[in-house]
Motif scaffolding. Structure first.
Motif, mmCIF file in Angstrom:
data_model
loop_
_atom_site.group_PDB
_atom_site.id
_atom_site.type_symbol
_atom_site.label_atom_id
_atom_site.label_comp_id
_atom_site.label_asym_id
_atom_site.label_seq_id
_atom_site.Cartn_x
_atom_site.Cartn_y
_atom_site.Cartn_z
ATOM 1 N N LEU A 247 -16.094 13.424 -0.086
ATOM 2 C CA LEU A 247 -14.380 13.287 -0.659
ATOM 3 C C LEU A 247 -14.331 11.837 -0.675
ATOM 4 N N THR A 248 -13.792 11.143 -1.498
ATOM 5 C CA THR A 248 -13.739 9.902 -1.661
ATOM 6 C C THR A 248 -12.288 9.614 -1.550
ATOM 7 N N LEU A 249 -11.739 9.051 -0.479
ATOM 8 C CA LEU A 249 -10.389 9.022 -0.152
ATOM 9 C C LEU A 249 -9.885 7.697 0.253
ATOM 10 N N TYR A 322 -14.293 23.719 -4.040
ATOM 11 C CA TYR A 322 -14.024 22.323 -3.486
ATOM 12 C C TYR A 322 -13.081 21.510 -4.281
ATOM 13 N N ARG A 326 -9.902 19.106 -2.453
ATOM 14 C CA ARG A 326 -9.859 17.714 -2.689
ATOM 15 C C ARG A 326 -8.277 17.400 -3.165
ATOM 16 N N ASN A 327 -7.825 18.321 -3.992
ATOM 17 C CA ASN A 327 -6.352 17.944 -4.351
ATOM 18 C C ASN A 327 -5.650 18.309 -3.299
ATOM 19 N N GLU A 330 -5.520 15.057 -1.342
ATOM 20 C CA GLU A 330 -4.972 13.886 -2.043
ATOM 21 C C GLU A 330 -3.617 14.294 -2.605
ATOM 22 N N THR A 421 -16.603 12.497 4.548
ATOM 23 C CA THR A 421 -15.486 11.482 4.085
ATOM 24 C C THR A 421 -15.580 10.195 4.336
#
Length: 471
Positions: A247-249, A322, A326-327, A330, A421
């Motif tokens: 996860l790129t947050l 997945y 992620r959605n 986000e 993360t």
């Protein structure tokens, strides 16, 4: 404390635990390949095998997903039609799970019944009761059956199968090298560590998963061998498929000390969600077994009709899911839809495994934690906007907390979320929530999602509560 004294986790019985000193103490008559460097070579080989196995398994899932759904990941495609049969529209989802069941159902029934289910309890049973012996055929059958199940819409994870596949490789290599039971169990754990590391690009999580759930103990020497397998598998996976974060947050932070109380509340509630998920999983399994009167090989196809109907309502649950996870973190979903995904994922995963599917519960636990934690964050932000941070931060913490509530593996839960993360700023609230979730789970249930399976399969001849369950 001397480093030769093992720190023991408590999910295994005391008489089945073995210290690292005993594991690695070699008899005087040992051949050269049985000295410690031989174990290191085996651990390295198992890491390579686990890494390659994880990459191959991922390719199988992608291939079958594309074949069955016409998309690389249908969970991100909404209600899109299959490009090869556009005239069916979204209704093709009713047919895909039964078709997959017609393929993997007979495969499991004929060649390896142990490939049914989520995999980790089978590995735990082999370590606890069978001296680490796992049939070689499990590698191939589990790979094909789980890939077919997930590719045809089964709402389960890929980490359980790769743990079983990696562990089977460890067992095969260990038996070829004529390792005794204690060393063989350690090599099985090396395969499990490599499988988790390669699946999630999380080498430390792989190590602690193997120690906390498979071996049930920690020693310096055991740690070293597990690190070797885990790091090897992770490096190989990163070279072949990339090493980006799961996860790129955006960076999250805790701006007010009082917000820790909110994270604590998420941890308490998440513990109940994790324990409830485990209960529902086996309730559905019991219900399906009680109702079904046909041949076992046909059950996945017949039950697949119900799964297809659920996917028709919530296509975000197709496969591992997945994209929807992620959605959720986000902030792309509204509150009511997050709650729908929470209930739907519990039902979809329970139904997939209840009808005889093959796949893991690690990723579904993370999914449930993400949507539940984000929903909690939204509620808290509406009640205390000056205090609560972004809802996504609660989603990240919820991932670890629900997993801890389901498995009671708090160290693994904490480490895997940080590795997935990179959100080190959330480490303290994550630790707080994970510990509370583990405690609540122990109060609510005598078993974990894994030990419950062991109990039901009568893997433990003594029916008294498992040590971990007494917490």
């Amino acid at each position: 404390m001397s480093h030769n004294v093992p720190m023991k986790f408590t999910h295994l019985r005391p008489d089945n635990r073995t210290s690292a000193a005993r594991l690695l103490r070699l008899p005087n008559h040992s051949l050269s390949w049985r000295i410690p460097w031989g174990l290191l070579a085996l651990a390295l080989t198992i890491g390579v095998g686990s890494g390659l196995g994880a990459v191959a398994f991922r390719w199988l899932i992608d291939t079958f997903t594309l074949l069955f759904s016409g998309h690389e990941d249908y969970a991100a495609a909404g209600h899109a039609a299959h490009p090869y049969v556009p005239q069916l529209g979204m209704w093709f989802l009713l047919l895909v799970p039964p078709l997959g069941g017609l393929l993997y159902g007979p495969l499991i029934e004929k060649f390896a019944n142990e490939a049914r289910g989520h995999g980790v309890p089978e590995v735990m049973a082999s370590v606890t009761h069978d001296g680490g012996r796992i049939a070689p055929r499990v590698v191939l059958v589990k790979s094909l059956a789980s890939a077919l199940c997930i590719g045809s819409g089964g709402s389960v994870g890929k980490e359980g199968p790769i743990v079983q596949i990696g562990s089977a490789l460890g067992s095969v290599f260990g038996r070829l090298a004529r390792m005794d039971g204690s060393r063989l169990r350690l090599l099985v754990a090396c395969g499990a560590a490599g499988g988790i590391a390669a699946t999630f690009n999380a080498p430390l999580a792989g190590v602690f998963f193997a120690m906390e759930l498979i071996l049930g103990e920690f020693t310096v020497r055991t740690f070293g061998l597990l690190v070797l397998s885990s790091a090897t598998a992770s490096v190989l996976s990163r070279v072949l498929v990339g090493g980006e974060l799961f996860l790129t947050l955006p960076p999250f932070d805790v701006d007010h000390p009082a917000e820790y109380l909110l994270f604590a509340g998420v941890g308490v509630a998440a513990g109940a969600v994790g324990a409830g998920f485990a209960r529902l999983l086996y309730l559905v399994e019991d219900t399906v077994a009680r109702i079904w009167r046909g041949p076992e090989w046909l059950r996945p196809a017949a039950g697949g009709l119900l799964l297809g109907a659920l996917l028709l309502a919530l296509p975000q649950l197709y496969g591992v899911g997945y994209p929807a996870l992620r959605n959720a973190i986000e902030g792309q979903y509204v509150l009511w839809f997050l709650l729908a995904l929470l209930v739907g994922k519990m039902l979809a995963t329970s139904l997939t495994l209840g009808i005889g599917g093959s796949g893991g519960v690690f990723a579904p636990s993370l999914f449930l934690g993400a949507v539940f934690g984000t929903a909690c964050g939204m509620l808290m932000h509406s009640v205390a906007p000056a205090l609560a941070g972004p809802a996504g931060a609660y989603g990240v913490v919820g991932m670890g907390a629900v997993f801890a509530g389901a498995t009671r593996a708090p160290i693994t839960a904490t480490i895997v979320i940080v590795e997935l993360t990179g959100e080190y700023a959330l480490l303290l609230p994550l630790m707080l929530a994970v510990v509370l979730a583990t405690g609540v789970s122990r109060l609510l249930s005598a078993e974990t999602i894994y030990t419950m399976k062991l109990r039901r399969r009568e893997a433990e001849p003594d029916l008294s509560p498992l040590p971990a369950a007494r917490g």
